[in-house]
Motif scaffolding. Sequence first.
Motif, PDB file in Angstrom:
ATOM      1  N   PHE A 217      -6.943 -22.780 -22.330  1.00 25.67           N
ATOM      2  CA  PHE A 217      -8.122 -22.493 -23.154  1.00 25.67           C
ATOM      3  C   PHE A 217      -7.824 -21.257 -23.989  1.00 25.67           C
ATOM      4  CE2 PHE A 217     -11.338 -25.267 -21.305  1.00 25.67           C
ATOM      5  CZ  PHE A 217     -10.703 -25.686 -20.158  1.00 25.67           C
TER       6      PHE A 217
ATOM      7  N   PRO B 269      -8.228 -32.158 -25.560  1.00 22.83           N
ATOM      8  CA  PRO B 269      -7.800 -32.187 -24.153  1.00 22.83           C
ATOM      9  C   PRO B 269      -6.296 -31.995 -23.970  1.00 22.83           C
ATOM     10  CG  PRO B 269      -9.350 -33.969 -24.576  1.00 22.83           C
ATOM     11  CD  PRO B 269      -9.027 -33.350 -25.898  1.00 22.83           C
ATOM     12  N   ILE B 270      -5.488 -32.688 -24.764  1.00 24.02           N
ATOM     13  CA  ILE B 270      -4.053 -32.547 -24.523  1.00 24.02           C
ATOM     14  C   ILE B 270      -3.583 -31.164 -24.945  1.00 24.02           C
ATOM     15  CG2 ILE B 270      -2.993 -33.339 -26.691  1.00 24.02           C
ATOM     16  CD1 ILE B 270      -1.176 -35.104 -24.959  1.00 24.02           C
TER      17      ILE B 270
ATOM     18  N   ILE C  37     -21.602 -32.940 -35.667  1.00 18.82           N
ATOM     19  CA  ILE C  37     -21.280 -32.113 -34.509  1.00 18.82           C
ATOM     20  C   ILE C  37     -22.215 -30.932 -34.310  1.00 18.82           C
ATOM     21  CG2 ILE C  37     -19.539 -30.532 -33.633  1.00 18.82           C
ATOM     22  CD1 ILE C  37     -17.457 -32.490 -34.363  1.00 18.82           C
TER      23      ILE C  37
ATOM     24  N   MET D 167      -6.200 -41.323 -26.843  1.00 14.06           N
ATOM     25  CA  MET D 167      -5.999 -40.893 -28.229  1.00 14.06           C
ATOM     26  C   MET D 167      -5.550 -42.043 -29.110  1.00 14.06           C
ATOM     27  SD  MET D 167      -4.246 -37.228 -27.513  1.00 14.06           S
ATOM     28  CE  MET D 167      -3.766 -36.872 -29.175  1.00 14.06           C
TER      29      MET D 167
ATOM     30  N   ILE E 219     -10.949 -38.927 -21.928  1.00 14.91           N
ATOM     31  CA  ILE E 219      -9.815 -38.029 -22.149  1.00 14.91           C
ATOM     32  C   ILE E 219     -10.113 -36.637 -21.622  1.00 14.91           C
ATOM     33  CG2 ILE E 219      -8.809 -39.295 -24.071  1.00 14.91           C
ATOM     34  CD1 ILE E 219     -10.053 -37.428 -26.003  1.00 14.91           C
TER      35      ILE E 219
ATOM     36  N   VAL F 214     -16.863 -38.541 -30.475  1.00 14.44           N
ATOM     37  CA  VAL F 214     -15.873 -38.071 -29.504  1.00 14.44           C
ATOM     38  C   VAL F 214     -16.301 -36.736 -28.907  1.00 14.44           C
ATOM     39  CG1 VAL F 214     -13.490 -37.351 -29.210  1.00 14.44           C
ATOM     40  CG2 VAL F 214     -14.011 -39.306 -30.646  1.00 14.44           C
TER      41      VAL F 214
ATOM     42  N   ILE G 283      -6.636 -40.579 -35.749  1.00 19.31           N
ATOM     43  CA  ILE G 283      -6.964 -40.016 -34.438  1.00 19.31           C
ATOM     44  C   ILE G 283      -7.853 -38.811 -34.680  1.00 19.31           C
ATOM     45  CG2 ILE G 283      -6.079 -39.001 -32.321  1.00 19.31           C
ATOM     46  CD1 ILE G 283      -3.486 -40.383 -32.774  1.00 19.31           C
ATOM     47  N   ALA G 284      -9.126 -38.953 -34.332  1.00 18.22           N
ATOM     48  CA  ALA G 284     -10.074 -37.875 -34.595  1.00 18.22           C
ATOM     49  C   ALA G 284      -9.524 -36.573 -34.056  1.00 18.22           C
ATOM     50  CB  ALA G 284     -11.406 -38.193 -33.946  1.00 18.22           C
ATOM     51  N   ASP G 285      -9.545 -35.543 -34.908  1.00 19.28           N
ATOM     52  CA  ASP G 285      -8.956 -34.260 -34.538  1.00 19.28           C
ATOM     53  C   ASP G 285      -9.410 -33.761 -33.174  1.00 19.28           C
ATOM     54  OD1 ASP G 285      -9.843 -34.364 -37.602  1.00 19.28           O
ATOM     55  OD2 ASP G 285     -11.496 -33.598 -36.343  1.00 19.28           O
ATOM     56  N   ILE G 286     -10.672 -33.977 -32.892  1.00 18.16           N
ATOM     57  CA  ILE G 286     -11.198 -33.452 -31.638  1.00 18.16           C
ATOM     58  C   ILE G 286     -10.547 -34.111 -30.438  1.00 18.16           C
ATOM     59  CG2 ILE G 286     -13.304 -33.247 -30.292  1.00 18.16           C
ATOM     60  CD1 ILE G 286     -14.672 -33.171 -33.094  1.00 18.16           C
ATOM     61  N   ALA G 287     -10.088 -35.341 -30.632  1.00 18.44           N
ATOM     62  CA  ALA G 287      -9.457 -36.042 -29.524  1.00 18.44           C
ATOM     63  C   ALA G 287      -8.183 -35.340 -29.077  1.00 18.44           C
ATOM     64  CB  ALA G 287      -9.162 -37.481 -29.929  1.00 18.44           C
ATOM     65  N   TRP G 288      -7.675 -34.443 -29.914  1.00 18.76           N
ATOM     66  CA  TRP G 288      -6.482 -33.701 -29.523  1.00 18.76           C
ATOM     67  C   TRP G 288      -6.803 -32.542 -28.582  1.00 18.76           C
ATOM     68  CZ3 TRP G 288      -1.286 -34.233 -30.660  1.00 18.76           C
ATOM     69  CH2 TRP G 288      -0.974 -35.298 -31.522  1.00 18.76           C
TER      70      TRP G 288
ATOM     71  N   ILE H 203      -5.300 -28.532 -24.674  1.00 17.39           N
ATOM     72  CA  ILE H 203      -5.688 -27.623 -23.577  1.00 17.39           C
ATOM     73  C   ILE H 203      -4.666 -27.697 -22.452  1.00 17.39           C
ATOM     74  CG2 ILE H 203      -7.404 -27.203 -21.777  1.00 17.39           C
ATOM     75  CD1 ILE H 203      -9.540 -28.002 -23.768  1.00 17.39           C
ATOM     76  N   VAL H 204      -4.178 -28.885 -22.179  1.00 15.98           N
ATOM     77  CA  VAL H 204      -3.139 -29.013 -21.154  1.00 15.98           C
ATOM     78  C   VAL H 204      -1.924 -28.185 -21.553  1.00 15.98           C
ATOM     79  CG1 VAL H 204      -1.459 -30.607 -20.139  1.00 15.98           C
ATOM     80  CG2 VAL H 204      -3.844 -31.288 -20.336  1.00 15.98           C
ATOM     81  N   TRP H 205      -1.578 -28.215 -22.832  1.00 19.33           N
ATOM     82  CA  TRP H 205      -0.381 -27.499 -23.286  1.00 19.33           C
ATOM     83  C   TRP H 205      -0.586 -26.003 -23.377  1.00 19.33           C
ATOM     84  CZ3 TRP H 205       0.508 -31.124 -28.057  1.00 19.33           C
ATOM     85  CH2 TRP H 205       1.017 -32.349 -27.587  1.00 19.33           C
TER      86      TRP H 205
ATOM     87  N   PHE I 299      -4.944 -33.220 -15.466  1.00 16.39           N
ATOM     88  CA  PHE I 299      -3.633 -33.154 -16.113  1.00 16.39           C
ATOM     89  C   PHE I 299      -2.982 -34.520 -16.250  1.00 16.39           C
ATOM     90  CE2 PHE I 299      -3.152 -28.692 -16.739  1.00 16.39           C
ATOM     91  CZ  PHE I 299      -3.949 -28.123 -15.766  1.00 16.39           C
TER      92      PHE I 299
ATOM     93  N   ILE J  39      -8.421 -44.308 -29.757  1.00 18.20           N
ATOM     94  CA  ILE J  39      -9.323 -43.739 -30.767  1.00 18.20           C
ATOM     95  C   ILE J  39      -8.747 -43.947 -32.166  1.00 18.20           C
ATOM     96  CG2 ILE J  39     -10.256 -41.567 -31.659  1.00 18.20           C
ATOM     97  CD1 ILE J  39     -10.585 -40.659 -28.773  1.00 18.20           C
ATOM     98  N   GLY J  40      -7.451 -43.674 -32.296  1.00 17.57           N
ATOM     99  CA  GLY J  40      -6.811 -43.848 -33.594  1.00 17.57           C
ATOM    100  C   GLY J  40      -6.885 -45.293 -34.065  1.00 17.57           C
TER     101      GLY J  40
ATOM    102  N   ALA K  51     -16.958 -27.852 -32.230  1.00 19.02           N
ATOM    103  CA  ALA K  51     -16.795 -28.646 -31.010  1.00 19.02           C
ATOM    104  C   ALA K  51     -15.893 -27.917 -30.030  1.00 19.02           C
ATOM    105  CB  ALA K  51     -16.203 -30.014 -31.358  1.00 19.02           C
TER     106      ALA K  51
ATOM    107  N   ALA L 192     -14.527 -29.406 -36.140  1.00 22.29           N
ATOM    108  CA  ALA L 192     -13.662 -29.365 -34.969  1.00 22.29           C
ATOM    109  C   ALA L 192     -13.772 -28.012 -34.286  1.00 22.29           C
ATOM    110  CB  ALA L 192     -12.215 -29.636 -35.378  1.00 22.29           C
TER     111      ALA L 192
ATOM    112  N   ILE M 213     -16.711 -26.641 -26.260  1.00 22.28           N
ATOM    113  CA  ILE M 213     -15.994 -27.148 -25.096  1.00 22.28           C
ATOM    114  C   ILE M 213     -15.176 -26.058 -24.426  1.00 22.28           C
ATOM    115  CG2 ILE M 213     -14.191 -28.745 -24.371  1.00 22.28           C
ATOM    116  CD1 ILE M 213     -15.072 -30.509 -26.768  1.00 22.28           C
TER     117      ILE M 213
ATOM    118  N   ARG N  14     -16.117 -38.586 -35.301  1.00 19.14           N
ATOM    119  CA  ARG N  14     -15.724 -37.319 -34.693  1.00 19.14           C
ATOM    120  C   ARG N  14     -16.848 -36.758 -33.823  1.00 19.14           C
ATOM    121  NH1 ARG N  14     -12.635 -37.996 -38.830  1.00 19.14           N
ATOM    122  NH2 ARG N  14     -10.620 -36.941 -38.939  1.00 19.14           N
TER     123      ARG N  14
ATOM    124  N   ILE O 245      -4.661 -39.410 -21.227  1.00 22.09           N
ATOM    125  CA  ILE O 245      -5.137 -38.799 -22.471  1.00 22.09           C
ATOM    126  C   ILE O 245      -4.529 -39.508 -23.674  1.00 22.09           C
ATOM    127  CG2 ILE O 245      -5.146 -36.727 -23.890  1.00 22.09           C
ATOM    128  CD1 ILE O 245      -5.212 -35.053 -21.437  1.00 22.09           C
TER     129      ILE O 245
ATOM    130  N   GLN P 296      -8.035 -34.653 -18.739  1.00 23.34           N
ATOM    131  CA  GLN P 296      -7.479 -33.321 -18.926  1.00 23.34           C
ATOM    132  C   GLN P 296      -7.659 -32.489 -17.666  1.00 23.34           C
ATOM    133  OE1 GLN P 296      -9.876 -30.318 -19.912  1.00 23.34           O
ATOM    134  NE2 GLN P 296      -8.128 -29.197 -19.112  1.00 23.34           N
TER     135      GLN P 296
END
Lengths: 254, 266, 272
Positions: free
Chosen positions: A112, A104-105, C121, C239, C223, C208, A97-102, A107-109, C230, C242-243, A188, A185, A192, C205, C235, C227
């Motif tokens: 920013f 958004p979630i 990137i 993910m 995703i 994405v 799972i590409a690190d960047i894909a984390w 950010i929810v947690w 929410f 993607i994985g 990026a 990351a 963002i 990467r 999301i 976000q």
Amino acid sequence: MVRTFGPFIPVVLIWWVVAEVGVFPADLFVGPRTVIAEFDELIAKGILPAYLSDSFTRLWTGVLFGLLIGIPAGFIVAMSRWARRLTWPLLLFFQAIADIAWLPIVIVWFGFSLTAVTFVIVYTIVFPLMISIVSGVEEVPRDLIRAARSLGAGRLRVFTDVIVPGALPAVATGIRTGLGYGWRALIAAEIIVGTSGIGFMMFDARRAGVVTGVFIGMIVLGVLWYALDALILAPFERGTIERWGMVRTAEVGR
Amino acid sequence: MSTLEISHLRMEYVDAYTEETVTAVGDVSFTIEEGEFVAVLGPSGCGKTTILNIVAGFQKQTSGTVRVGGKDVTGPSPERGVVFQSFALFPWKTVLGNVVFGLRMRGVPRREREPIAQRYLELVGLEGFERKFPHELSGGMQQRLGVARVLANEPAVMLMDEPFASVDAQTRRKLQDDLTAIFEANHPTVFFVTHDIEEAVFLADRVVVLSTRPSQVKEIVTVPLERPRHWRHALESPDYRRAVTYITDMLAGDESRAIPADLDTT
Amino acid sequence: MSSSSTRPSRRGSNLSRRLGAAFWFAVPFVALAIIWVVVVEVTGVEARTFPQITDVVRAWGEMWTSGEYLLHVGASVRRVVLGALAGIVTAVPFGILLGASRWASVFFAPLLRFSVALAGIAWIPLATLWLGFGERAVIFIVWNATFFALTYNAMLGVQRIPTQLLQAARSMGTSRPRMFVEVMLPGALPSIVTGLRVGLGYGWRGLVAAEIIATSAGLGYSIFLAQKFFRTDVIIVGMITIGLLWLVTDRALLAPLERRTVERWGMKAVIS
């Protein structure tokens, strides 16, 4: 020295000529002189150092935690057959799972915030590191372990005196991979999420249509990573792995 | 009480690929006395390395006993030092670092262990190379380092697993000469595994000849050569040639039933 | 006493071994899923912060029926394939040519190394400036990441071919063009595969990130959009997708490629 910087001279010259001649529109392409001038100004105003230190702080916080978590975790998993069996597929999957894909979630947690960015960077480091360590430990030749045991080494000594040095190349590789993903990351995330940092600076310049800022950001990043690789990572590899005749990655371009 | 006693040793294992039970070692018994050099000889795949691994404590036998100095073998120990075919030197330690390893493990203080290590380095002819790393040495020198590393612990028995198989023929001859000289100077107890008949007869006091899998002791041949021995003399000695021929004939019948090396899981 | 007996069906034991391996591979995921369900139930965390597995499955179902899922997956996959193919086609010949010339490789090495350091990137702001937001910028990023990593590694790969191999070919009358295709390309293959892996890693990467920043379709975009609302369930669907996509690329494409060429020819790559 000449060999390292030499090739860049013609490139800079060509760059200069292309810019002077005006092959590309000025709002998309600037020459070295403009870049250097802007660079000086950003330094003088303290903007560039500030952004740089922001980026650095975020990166090193993440890297530190990543190492503190990844190295012990990697060795613990590597030394236990059950732990390996249970976690290896998970490690592979989470690494996928590409690190960047984390982002958004995260950010929810965490909103920013620095925590969000740090989380992502820790993630980028931990998984390649653990995977590298686990396979590195597996590849320590069985004869070396047997030799140590037949010379009177108990389990702990086998770990400290054989496994750890034997897996050191893998640790170095893992750190190098992790760092490569980590700073990407970060950039990026700064683009963002960011309110400061080199990534932010580049994107902000882009938004303002000032390509000089973008160029400066890229050059600074390239130089920094190149320096890190050439001044810290590579000497470390040379000092240990090559000196011991265990070349694992002579020169893998990353 | 013999230094090494092997009694009715048997080793079975399950082949992971075919899921059959394979008997690597059928019924092997012999002893080695203190200060003896015994070669264990047999065709490829006869389980001789398995026997060494069991004596070393790396593997557990299915049945039978192995006693060193009267005590059963329960795991690896510096009492039974091993010289590996792959050398197994620690690449991150210097030559000196490798030799003192066992002494360090036993807690011998630095003041004492370095002179001991020096002595053994001189014995194997590596003095002056203390600060070098293993990869800087030639194959022959690396193996001599392996021998020094084991001898520095003064083990009850030195186990050697085809130690010269990874070096070229000329180096091998030299190493065999050197090993013989070392043996004649120090008289360690040696258990030497090989498939090379000429090597076995040249080096050993007695040769344990094994049959093919499932192995048993065909015969224990006493080598009628006097010591000190040198290759130059051995090659011209009729006693030597006779012993080699005798053993060769003994094994000739078994050759066709030898198991190919790459299926050898010993 | 003979040790051989009738062999059991080899196919049978092979199959059971593979099933066994598949089982053991799945166990950690099942365990994880169970932990997920239990933890969410027990802690009563809100769906906004962390959804239950059923929520995620439902979200996926919705996206699938609305066609949204395939739209995004298709967009991302398309971009990666185009970018990577462009990268391979441009980088491999270029890299091999560079590697074939001693002075060229020594000269370009630091430059390439620098470019690899920057690949992917870091080019996003520039790419969006030059190519605007949208498809082209994203594909450029993927190309960028794969191009530099592949060129550098192909070059190194050719350099590492044992001189004796090249001498042997030359003494058998191999012309220069044929040297490239028949000797240098296969000879550099281990490094090329490594370069492909590294390049695709950065490229994926970069994809994405670029999708988050620069487009309105694709997994990254989806995703990021989720976000804003929410929709953590969406999301997580993204993910996991993607994985899985990367796992498939690595295991079903790169690993077999390596097996059929590098390993089959007994050339072990310099481990990366």
